[in-house]
Motif scaffolding. Structure first.
Motif, short mmCIF file in Angstrom:
data_model
loop_
_atom_site.label_atom_id
_atom_site.label_comp_id
_atom_site.label_asym_id
_atom_site.label_seq_id
_atom_site.Cartn_x
_atom_site.Cartn_y
_atom_site.Cartn_z
N ARG A 164 27.08 62.42 69.87
CA ARG A 164 26.76 63.75 69.34
C ARG A 164 26.00 63.75 68.01
NH1 ARG A 164 32.81 65.86 67.51
NH2 ARG A 164 33.64 63.86 66.81
N ASP A 165 26.00 62.64 67.29
CA ASP A 165 25.29 62.57 66.01
C ASP A 165 23.85 62.12 66.19
OD1 ASP A 165 27.71 63.28 64.84
OD2 ASP A 165 28.25 61.20 64.37
N PHE A 166 23.06 62.24 65.13
CA PHE A 166 21.65 61.82 65.19
C PHE A 166 21.25 61.27 63.83
CE2 PHE A 166 17.38 61.69 66.69
CZ PHE A 166 17.43 61.93 68.07
N ALA A 167 20.49 60.17 63.82
CA ALA A 167 20.05 59.53 62.59
C ALA A 167 18.55 59.66 62.41
CB ALA A 167 20.44 58.05 62.59
N PHE A 168 18.14 59.83 61.16
CA PHE A 168 16.72 59.98 60.82
C PHE A 168 16.35 58.90 59.80
CE2 PHE A 168 18.14 63.88 62.60
CZ PHE A 168 17.05 64.39 63.29
N PRO A 169 15.67 57.84 60.26
CA PRO A 169 15.39 56.70 59.39
C PRO A 169 14.07 56.82 58.65
CG PRO A 169 14.65 56.19 61.58
CD PRO A 169 15.22 57.60 61.64
N GLY A 170 13.91 55.94 57.65
CA GLY A 170 12.63 55.77 57.00
C GLY A 170 11.93 54.57 57.60
N GLY A 230 10.54 60.54 51.87
CA GLY A 230 11.38 61.74 51.88
C GLY A 230 11.28 62.53 53.17
N GLY A 231 10.39 62.17 54.05
CA GLY A 231 10.17 62.91 55.29
C GLY A 231 11.39 63.05 56.19
N PRO A 232 12.18 61.99 56.37
CA PRO A 232 13.34 62.10 57.28
C PRO A 232 14.39 63.11 56.82
CG PRO A 232 12.83 59.80 56.78
CD PRO A 232 12.01 60.63 55.85
N VAL A 233 14.38 63.43 55.52
CA VAL A 233 15.42 64.31 54.97
C VAL A 233 15.28 65.73 55.51
CG1 VAL A 233 16.50 65.14 52.85
CG2 VAL A 233 15.50 62.85 52.92
N THR A 234 14.08 66.26 55.49
CA THR A 234 13.87 67.61 56.01
C THR A 234 14.09 67.66 57.52
OG1 THR A 234 11.49 67.13 56.07
CG2 THR A 234 12.31 68.37 54.18
N HIS A 235 13.71 66.60 58.21
CA HIS A 235 13.91 66.56 59.67
C HIS A 235 15.40 66.59 60.00
CE1 HIS A 235 9.75 64.47 60.32
NE2 HIS A 235 9.65 65.68 59.83
N ALA A 236 16.20 65.84 59.24
CA ALA A 236 17.64 65.80 59.48
C ALA A 236 18.27 67.18 59.26
CB ALA A 236 18.29 64.77 58.56
N VAL A 237 17.81 67.87 58.22
CA VAL A 237 18.35 69.20 57.93
C VAL A 237 17.98 70.19 59.04
CG1 VAL A 237 18.15 71.18 56.36
CG2 VAL A 237 18.51 68.88 55.45
N GLY A 238 16.76 70.07 59.55
CA GLY A 238 16.36 70.93 60.66
C GLY A 238 17.22 70.68 61.89
N TRP A 239 17.48 69.40 62.18
CA TRP A 239 18.33 69.07 63.33
C TRP A 239 19.74 69.60 63.10
CZ3 TRP A 239 22.87 66.71 64.50
CH2 TRP A 239 23.08 66.34 65.82
N ALA A 240 20.25 69.46 61.87
CA ALA A 240 21.60 69.92 61.57
C ALA A 240 21.72 71.44 61.71
CB ALA A 240 21.97 69.49 60.15
N MET A 241 20.66 72.15 61.35
CA MET A 241 20.67 73.60 61.54
C MET A 241 20.79 73.94 63.03
SD MET A 241 20.62 76.74 60.63
CE MET A 241 19.99 77.21 59.03
N GLY A 242 20.02 73.21 63.84
CA GLY A 242 20.10 73.42 65.28
C GLY A 242 21.48 73.11 65.82
N ALA A 243 22.08 72.01 65.33
CA ALA A 243 23.41 71.62 65.79
C ALA A 243 24.45 72.68 65.43
CB ALA A 243 23.80 70.28 65.17
N LYS A 244 24.29 73.28 64.25
CA LYS A 244 25.23 74.32 63.84
C LYS A 244 25.06 75.57 64.70
CE LYS A 244 27.07 76.83 59.89
NZ LYS A 244 27.14 76.92 58.42
N LEU A 245 23.82 75.95 64.94
CA LEU A 245 23.57 77.15 65.75
C LEU A 245 24.04 76.95 67.19
CD1 LEU A 245 20.01 78.12 64.46
CD2 LEU A 245 22.17 79.29 63.97
N ASP A 246 23.83 75.75 67.72
CA ASP A 246 24.22 75.47 69.11
C ASP A 246 25.67 75.05 69.24
OD1 ASP A 246 21.66 76.02 69.91
OD2 ASP A 246 21.01 73.92 69.98
N GLN A 247 26.32 74.83 68.10
CA GLN A 247 27.72 74.42 68.08
C GLN A 247 27.96 73.15 68.90
OE1 GLN A 247 29.91 77.95 69.31
NE2 GLN A 247 29.72 78.88 67.30
#
Length: 323
Positions: free
Chosen positions: A56-62, A107-124
């Motif tokens: 269920r988790d997702f990682a965003f690397p540099g 710093g690019g992966p940071v914004t991508h991770a936050v976008g994914w996390a927003m989706g995860a919260k909305l989709d529960q």
């Protein structure tokens, strides 16, 4: 991994170290155009990634996170094939592996991770994101915006900063105001913790706690793993121009592999070395046998619907092949 298993974590770190050494050798041989070494940061990467729930988790690397790929069980031939510069995005499957494509934007992966996390919260979905970045990247505006956004919306994301002491040639104390990335978390109303980035079990435990908290609705966490980049920033860098051998030598006793090995038996360490050698041999052979993807794919995945300019570039490319 549900609990910290030092033997298993050391085994993963050793694979990451030996693959890192092999990647440097391949760059020196002209196989890879460039490579960003990760020596010294294995505990930070392996310990954090091993704490993920890959269902269920997702990682965003540099671009310096081979240890995370190893710990997550990513297809390592496909992962390292990215460095062959024959394709634009990575040949492994991000959805299956739960590891986003290698991101070379600071710093690019940071914004991508936050976008994914927003989706995860909305989709529960119940999952959490983890974003990898360095102390140098923490000075980027994107990181501020990402942390602020995550704090406002209490998103399930872990900001994992590998403070390796250097932003290329600039030491941390000259580019991180206040001296601590973790301390900035308070300004966003979120948790912030420093951890010994060379202690793989400590990293695992800190990350697991942050992920559990994120999944339970407790919001984001900033983890600052204090470690050291033993090698150069990249294979085109000469660290001797900005730091001394004495500085590098001072970190030898804190090598994460040595720290872990002291707590294991000689047989465990020998078995791990044998395993790592076999993995490196398999990966090397896989890379040698891999064929370059169809060059026409260069135009296939840029936009959902190709633009007029892109189609014109494709036409010119095809004509150049016939010339």
């Amino acid at each position: 991994m549900h609990t910290a298993d030092l033997r298993a974590l050391h085994r993963l770190m050793l694979v990451a170290r030996r693959l890192d050494e092999e990647a440097i050798a391949l760059q020196r041989q002209g196989v890879f155009p460039a490579y960003a070494p990760a020596k010294g940061q294995e505990a930070a990467q392996v310990g954090s990634a091993a704490a993920l729930d890959l269902n269920r988790d997702f990682a965003f690397p540099g671009y310096r996170d081979i240890g995370a790929a190893v710990a997550m069980g990513v297809d390592l031939v496909a992962y390292l094939a990215t460095h062959l510069n024959t394709w634009h995005g990575g040949l492994y499957d991000p959805r299956t592996s739960r590891l986003a494509p290698i991101n070379a934007v600071v710093g690019g992966p940071v914004t991508h991770a936050v976008g994914w996390a927003m989706g995860a919260k909305l989709d529960q979905t119940g999952g959490a994101a983890i974003s990898y970045f360095g102390d140098g990247a923490s000075s980027q505006g994107d990181v501020h915006e990402a942390m602020n956004f995550a704090g406002v919306y209490q998103l399930p994301v872990v900001f994992f900063c590998q403070n390796n002491g250097w932003a290329i040639s600039v030491p941390t104390e000259r580019q991180v105001a206040g001296g601590s990335v973790a301390a900035r978390a308070a300004g966003y109303g979120i948790e912030g913790h420093r951890v010994d980035g060379n202690d793989v079990v400590a990293v695992f435990e800190a990350t697991r706690a942050a992920l559990d908290r994120a999944r339970d609705g407790g919001g984001p966490t900033v983890i600052e793993a204090m470690t050291y980049r033993v090698g150069p920033h990249s294979t085109s860098d000469d660290p001797g121009r900005y730091r001394t051998l004495e500085d590098e030598q001072a970190w030898t006793d804190r090598d994460p592999l040595a720290v872990a090995a002291k707590q294991l038996s000689a047989d465990d360490v020998a078995a791990a070395e044998e395993h790592a050698a076999a993995v490196v041999r398999e990966i090397r052979e896989g890379l040698q046998a891999s064929a370059a993807p169809d060059a026409a794919e260069l135009f296939s995945f840029v936009y959902r619907e190709p633009t007029k300019a892109l189609l014109e570039q494709q036409r010119a490319w095809k004509e150049s092949l016939d010339a």
